[in-house]
Design a protein around this motif. Structure first.
Motif, PDB file in Angstrom:
ATOM      1  N   ILE A 113      13.686  20.649 -44.702  1.00 21.28           N
ATOM      2  CA  ILE A 113      13.869  21.686 -45.784  1.00 21.28           C
ATOM      3  C   ILE A 113      12.319  21.803 -46.855  1.00 21.28           C
ATOM      4  N   LEU A 114      11.728  20.773 -47.064  1.00 25.47           N
ATOM      5  CA  LEU A 114      10.120  21.160 -47.299  1.00 25.47           C
ATOM      6  C   LEU A 114       9.298  22.109 -47.363  1.00 25.47           C
ATOM      7  N   PHE A 115       9.703  22.431 -45.582  1.00 23.64           N
ATOM      8  CA  PHE A 115       9.018  23.467 -45.335  1.00 23.64           C
ATOM      9  C   PHE A 115       9.563  24.899 -45.792  1.00 23.64           C
ATOM     10  N   ILE A 116      10.882  24.732 -45.162  1.00 20.99           N
ATOM     11  CA  ILE A 116      11.477  26.446 -45.912  1.00 20.99           C
ATOM     12  C   ILE A 116      11.203  26.258 -47.488  1.00 20.99           C
ATOM     13  N   VAL A 117      11.547  25.472 -48.366  1.00 21.76           N
ATOM     14  CA  VAL A 117      11.132  25.154 -49.678  1.00 21.76           C
ATOM     15  C   VAL A 117       9.257  26.210 -49.478  1.00 21.76           C
ATOM     16  N   SER A 118       8.231  25.772 -49.132  1.00 24.02           N
ATOM     17  CA  SER A 118       7.042  25.881 -49.008  1.00 24.02           C
ATOM     18  C   SER A 118       6.913  27.316 -48.243  1.00 24.02           C
ATOM     19  N   VAL A 119       7.411  27.955 -47.322  1.00 25.47           N
ATOM     20  CA  VAL A 119       8.172  29.209 -46.938  1.00 25.47           C
ATOM     21  C   VAL A 119       8.584  30.574 -47.712  1.00 25.47           C
ATOM     22  N   ALA A 120       9.633  29.315 -48.295  1.00 28.96           N
ATOM     23  CA  ALA A 120      10.199  30.785 -49.086  1.00 28.96           C
ATOM     24  C   ALA A 120       9.035  30.791 -50.490  1.00 28.96           C
ATOM     25  N   ALA A 121       8.724  29.952 -51.336  1.00 27.50           N
ATOM     26  CA  ALA A 121       7.683  30.242 -52.510  1.00 27.50           C
ATOM     27  C   ALA A 121       6.366  30.739 -51.744  1.00 27.50           C
TER      28      ALA A 121
END
Length: 144
Positions: A113-121
């Motif tokens: 989830i954190l990785f997805i948030v990072s890539v989305a940002a």
């Protein structure tokens, strides 16, 4: 009470898993440096234009570029903000990986989830950057 200290093989596994986020963190840091450089150029240009006297009829027309510079600065600001959000979440991914290895906690979903948030940002930041570049290249200002 703390569990047993992780073995060398466990730490090696966590370090290998942290390599991809670390590369993304390095890329984000370089991208933030580019964004800040562009922001500095926009600010320098705005300062230059604001110093033009209203009595200077030859260069006064250049002040019409100020609203465009304000839009560009706002886009770069948003891009910097989202890049920093991405950098923070990637840093948390790395920390969570090591802490979860130390305490032998399942962390896969949280890290994902954190990785997805990072890539989305990062994607949002890239979109703002692309919009700013498009404005910079499509509406040429007239240097005086």
């Amino acid at each position: 009470m703390l569990p047993d200290t992780p073995s060398v093989s466990q730490l090696s596994h966590v370090i290998s898993q942290a390599a991809a986020p670390a590369f993304l963190l390095g890329a984000l840091a370089a991208f933030i440096a580019v964004l800040i450089s562009r922001q500095n150029r926009i600010i320098d240009r705005s300062i230059y234009l604001n110093q033009i006297s209203d009595e200077d009829q030859v260069r006064c027309r250049l002040k019409s570029d100020l609203p465009r510079l304000v839009r560009r600065a706002a886009m770069i600001n948003r891009a910097i903000f989202w890049s920093i959000i991405g950098s923070i979440s990637i840093s948390v991914v790395i920390v969570v990986g090591f802490v979860s290895a130390f305490f032998q906690i399942q962390h896969e979903r949280g890290v994902a989830i954190l990785f997805i948030v990072s890539v989305a940002a990062f994607i949002v930041s890239l979109v703002d950057f692309a919009r700013e570049v498009r404005i910079a290249l499509s509406e040429h200002d007239h240097y005086g």
